[in-house]
Design an enzyme around this catalytic site. Structure first.
Site, PDB file in Angstrom:
ATOM      1  CG  HIS A 219      -0.710  -3.322  -7.921  1.00  0.00           C
ATOM      2  ND1 HIS A 219      -1.087  -2.430  -6.946  1.00  0.00           N
ATOM      3  CD2 HIS A 219      -0.666  -4.538  -7.308  1.00  0.00           C
ATOM      4  CE1 HIS A 219      -1.252  -3.059  -5.801  1.00  0.00           C
ATOM      5  NE2 HIS A 219      -1.010  -4.338  -5.993  1.00  0.00           N
TER       6      HIS A 219
ATOM      7  CG  ASP B 299       8.480  -6.170 -12.158  1.00  0.00           C
ATOM      8  OD1 ASP B 299       7.544  -5.533 -12.696  1.00  0.00           O
ATOM      9  OD2 ASP B 299       8.524  -6.382 -10.930  1.00  0.00           O
TER      10      ASP B 299
HETATM   11  C1  BDR Z   1       3.861  -3.775  -7.853  1.00  0.00           C
HETATM   12  O1  BDR Z   1       4.697  -4.863  -7.443  1.00  0.00           O
HETATM   13  C2  BDR Z   1       4.640  -5.917  -8.372  1.00  0.00           C
HETATM   14  O2  BDR Z   1       4.359  -7.120  -7.729  1.00  0.00           O
HETATM   15  C3  BDR Z   1       3.550  -5.584  -9.345  1.00  0.00           C
HETATM   16  O3  BDR Z   1       3.870  -6.014 -10.649  1.00  0.00           O
HETATM   17  C4  BDR Z   1       3.406  -4.092  -9.264  1.00  0.00           C
HETATM   18  O4  BDR Z   1       4.244  -3.447 -10.192  1.00  0.00           O
HETATM   19  C5  BDR Z   1       2.736  -3.598  -6.860  1.00  0.00           C
HETATM   20  O5  BDR Z   1       3.227  -3.248  -5.598  1.00  0.00           O
HETATM   21 CA    CA Z   2       5.298  -4.653 -12.037  1.00  0.00          CA
END
Ligand code: BDR
Ligand code: CA
Length: 313
Positions: free
Chosen positions: A241, A10
């Protein structure tokens, strides 16, 4: 031989960093991107994914659009205060020249997995709706995939989208419970480790000195995202992340893991919480569920060094 991966994404600032990290890693062969709502709506995620392939000059990599809403309810909405209105740090770049392929994300995943039995690693770094739909449409993908390495969840630490839950899982807990319960090897790269990987300002500023369109794009989109982290968590820089899932696929020795079956809370205040059954005595709700490979410790310095080295190469 490089390992075939499909990144379900995403994009998203950290998604962008993860995708470029993967493209720059010789161990990995990115055979496609599939898109999902989360940081932005699915349509914008697809536009961004196509543009990223153009920035990287990898137009041959297909982008397949996913669904617009979670399995059982409407999408709760994007997070412009984290990733920008455009999911790309409010750069508002012109539209890409290309477009997604004429095949849904779930169909693309099924086709590729069944065509290359035992070879494909799925790397979902957004909500798990496309993966759950693919499983529903063709349950045999579970035995034909190589493994699933996902960014999401929080086993024994607090959430980020709520006190209980991590954002990707909270966006579609029903899908996540299906994915954690399917008979395949799942590795969960969640907040237990990603909140321990802190890429500092000095690292982020380094991107602008690297002479490549990929690093230059990251340098441009990251300030808005960095400001969110510095404001919210009072840290220097960002937590890593989505790139942590890519790092796991490249080098699992960066992580220490535990093996617990996981259930996902789908109701109430704790909606989206990933609950491991710790220890050997399994409660009925966790019985007959596969043990998920849950990352609990990480060599943060080595992970950051790996990502920076790849982006410099
Ligand atoms: C996840 O949430 C999204 O904002 C980031 O892309 C990552 O995949 C972290 O909690
Ligand atoms: Ca993500």
């Amino acid at each position: 031989m490089a390992r075939k991966i499909i990144i379900d994404t995403d994009p998203g600032v950290d998604d962008t960093m993860a995708i470029f990290f993967a493209l720059k890693s010789p161990e990995l062969d990115v055979i496609g991107l599939t898109t999902i709502f989360g940081n932005v709506h699915t349509a914008l995620a697809s536009t961004n994914a196509v543009r990223l392939m153009e920035i990287a000059d990898r137009r041959e990599i297909p982008v397949a659009s996913g669904v617009a809403d979670p399995l059982t309810r409407a999408f709760g909405g994007p997070v412009p205060y984290v990733h920008g209105e455009d999911g790309q740090g409010n750069l508002f770049l012109p539209p890409p020249q290309g477009q997604p392929i004429d095949q849904s994300a779930a169909d693309f995943i099924i086709e590729q997995v069944m065509r290359h039995p035992g070879e494909i690693t799925l790397v979902p770094v957004g909500p798990l709706t496309n993966i759950a739909l693919a499983l529903r449409l063709e349950p045999r993908i579970a035995e034909n995939v190589r493994e699933v390495v996902l960014m999401g969840g929080n086993a024994i630490v607090p959430g980020n989208a709520s006190p209980a839950a991590e954002a990707n899982i909270r966006n579609d807990p029903e899908a996540a419970d299906l994915v954690f319960g399917a008979p395949w090897q799942v590795t969960m790269v969640g907040l237990d480790v990603t909140h321990k990987v802190n890429m500092k300002r000095k690292h982020l500023e380094h991107y602008s000195t690297i002479n490549s369109p990929l690093a230059q794009h990251i340098a441009r989109i990251v300030p808005h995202y960095r400001d969110f982290f510095e404001r919210t968590y009072e840290v220097d820089g960002i937590f890593v992340h989505d790139s942590s899932a890519i790092a796991y696929v490249i080098d699992p020795s960066l992580f220490k893991t535990e093996h617990w079956p996981i259930r996902v809370e789908t109701e109430g205040l704790s909606r989206g919480k990933t609950w491991p059954n710790l220890g050997d005595r399994l409660r009925p709700e966790w019985e007959n569920r596969p043990r998920v490979n849950v990352c609990v410790e990480v060599d943060s310095q080595r992970l950051i060094d790996l990502e920076m080295a790849r982006m410099e190469a």
